[in-house]
Motif scaffolding. Structure first.
Motif, mmCIF file in Angstrom:
data_model
loop_
_atom_site.group_PDB
_atom_site.id
_atom_site.type_symbol
_atom_site.label_atom_id
_atom_site.label_comp_id
_atom_site.label_asym_id
_atom_site.label_seq_id
_atom_site.Cartn_x
_atom_site.Cartn_y
_atom_site.Cartn_z
ATOM 1 N N MET A 114 53.622 41.380 42.294
ATOM 2 C CA MET A 114 52.692 40.817 41.327
ATOM 3 C C MET A 114 53.295 41.002 39.934
ATOM 4 N N ASN A 115 53.314 39.911 39.141
ATOM 5 C CA ASN A 115 53.891 40.032 37.808
ATOM 6 C C ASN A 115 52.874 40.633 36.832
ATOM 7 N N ASP A 116 53.303 40.866 35.599
ATOM 8 C CA ASP A 116 52.452 41.532 34.605
ATOM 9 C C ASP A 116 51.185 40.745 34.292
ATOM 10 N N VAL A 117 51.312 39.425 34.208
ATOM 11 C CA VAL A 117 50.149 38.586 33.905
ATOM 12 C C VAL A 117 49.131 38.682 35.035
ATOM 13 N N GLN A 118 49.592 38.537 36.251
ATOM 14 C CA GLN A 118 48.691 38.619 37.401
ATOM 15 C C GLN A 118 48.043 39.998 37.485
ATOM 16 N N GLN A 119 48.821 41.033 37.193
ATOM 17 C CA GLN A 119 48.290 42.397 37.233
ATOM 18 C C GLN A 119 47.203 42.592 36.176
ATOM 19 N N ARG A 120 47.433 42.079 34.990
ATOM 20 C CA ARG A 120 46.463 42.203 33.904
ATOM 21 C C ARG A 120 45.153 41.487 34.263
ATOM 22 N N ILE A 121 45.270 40.297 34.823
ATOM 23 C CA ILE A 121 44.081 39.542 35.238
ATOM 24 C C ILE A 121 43.369 40.271 36.370
ATOM 25 N N ASP A 122 44.125 40.734 37.343
ATOM 26 C CA ASP A 122 43.559 41.438 38.491
ATOM 27 C C ASP A 122 42.809 42.692 38.051
ATOM 28 N N ASP A 123 43.392 43.451 37.140
ATOM 29 C CA ASP A 123 42.748 44.668 36.628
ATOM 30 C C ASP A 123 41.431 44.340 35.926
ATOM 31 N N LEU A 124 41.430 43.297 35.107
ATOM 32 C CA LEU A 124 40.229 42.909 34.381
ATOM 33 C C LEU A 124 39.117 42.471 35.333
ATOM 34 N N VAL A 125 39.483 41.688 36.334
ATOM 35 C CA VAL A 125 38.499 41.179 37.295
ATOM 36 C C VAL A 125 37.940 42.310 38.157
ATOM 37 N N LYS A 126 38.769 43.281 38.499
ATOM 38 C CA LYS A 126 38.305 44.406 39.311
ATOM 39 C C LYS A 126 37.455 45.388 38.507
ATOM 40 N N LYS A 127 37.725 45.491 37.210
ATOM 41 C CA LYS A 127 37.041 46.455 36.356
ATOM 42 C C LYS A 127 35.645 45.971 35.934
ATOM 43 N N ASN A 128 35.422 44.663 35.926
ATOM 44 C CA ASN A 128 34.165 44.081 35.467
ATOM 45 C C ASN A 128 33.499 43.303 36.595
ATOM 46 N N ARG A 129 32.190 43.449 36.723
ATOM 47 C CA ARG A 129 31.483 42.772 37.814
ATOM 48 C C ARG A 129 31.505 41.256 37.661
ATOM 49 N N VAL A 130 31.271 40.755 36.437
ATOM 50 C CA VAL A 130 31.284 39.317 36.183
ATOM 51 C C VAL A 130 32.215 39.055 35.004
ATOM 52 N N VAL A 131 33.215 38.191 35.214
ATOM 53 C CA VAL A 131 34.166 37.843 34.164
ATOM 54 C C VAL A 131 34.199 36.323 34.046
ATOM 55 N N LEU A 132 34.073 35.842 32.813
ATOM 56 C CA LEU A 132 34.184 34.414 32.544
ATOM 57 C C LEU A 132 35.381 34.194 31.640
ATOM 58 N N PHE A 133 36.381 33.507 32.155
ATOM 59 C CA PHE A 133 37.529 33.085 31.360
ATOM 60 C C PHE A 133 37.167 31.710 30.824
ATOM 61 N N MET A 134 37.058 31.595 29.500
ATOM 62 C CA MET A 134 36.594 30.346 28.908
ATOM 63 C C MET A 134 37.417 29.984 27.685
ATOM 64 N N LYS A 135 37.284 28.746 27.251
ATOM 65 C CA LYS A 135 37.913 28.292 26.011
ATOM 66 C C LYS A 135 36.925 28.562 24.890
ATOM 67 N N GLY A 136 37.287 29.457 23.996
ATOM 68 C CA GLY A 136 36.409 29.838 22.901
ATOM 69 C C GLY A 136 35.661 31.120 23.227
ATOM 70 N N THR A 137 34.628 31.367 22.444
ATOM 71 C CA THR A 137 33.835 32.582 22.608
ATOM 72 C C THR A 137 32.414 32.203 23.020
ATOM 73 N N ALA A 138 31.643 33.204 23.364
ATOM 74 C CA ALA A 138 30.243 32.966 23.715
ATOM 75 C C ALA A 138 29.494 32.363 22.523
ATOM 76 N N GLN A 139 29.824 32.793 21.306
ATOM 77 C CA GLN A 139 29.170 32.297 20.112
ATOM 78 C C GLN A 139 29.693 30.923 19.687
ATOM 79 N N PHE A 140 30.949 30.615 20.039
ATOM 80 C CA PHE A 140 31.553 29.349 19.620
ATOM 81 C C PHE A 140 32.456 28.812 20.730
ATOM 82 N N PRO A 141 31.862 28.223 21.768
ATOM 83 C CA PRO A 141 32.673 27.643 22.843
ATOM 84 C C PRO A 141 33.495 26.471 22.307
ATOM 85 N N MET A 142 34.732 26.354 22.767
ATOM 86 C CA MET A 142 35.626 25.283 22.335
ATOM 87 C C MET A 142 35.700 24.165 23.363
ATOM 88 N N CYS A 143 34.830 24.212 24.345
ATOM 89 C CA CYS A 143 34.839 23.236 25.428
ATOM 90 C C CYS A 143 33.423 23.150 25.979
#
Length: 90
Positions: A1-30
């Motif tokens: 697993m490369n560094d990018v995949q590891q970073r994503i995997d760690d984030l997804v395992k550490k948090n119950r619900v993760v939303l990868f989105m364009k922009g922020t919750a306050q200012f979505p860009m999509c």
């Protein structure tokens, strides 16, 4: 697993619900990202972690190169990739 995949995997395992989105919750860009965020919050999900893929080169590159990341936003619940936002309904 490369560094990018590891970073994503760690984030997804550490948090119950993760939303990868364009922009922020306050200012979505999509529109899809904004709609997905509002659907999740309408379901009273309190432990949501939001990641702005446009603000981080690591996630932006993953969205360009990974077949799993061809469509943003992506929702992970309990480490499992959810359905595509075009299929999600309130």
């Amino acid at each position: 697993m490369n560094d990018v995949q590891q970073r994503i995997d760690d984030l997804v395992k550490k948090n119950r619900v993760v939303l990868f989105m364009k922009g922020t919750a306050q200012f979505p860009m999509c529109g899809f990202s904004g709609r997905e965020f509002h659907i999740i919050t309408a379901c009273c999900v309190e432990d949501l972690s939001v990641v702005n893929v446009l603000a981080d080169d690591v996630y932006r590159q993953a969205s360009k190169t990974s077949p799993t990341w061809q469509h943003i936003p992506l929702r992970h619940v309990n480490g499992v990739l959810g359905r595509r936002p075009g299929v999600t309904a309130p």
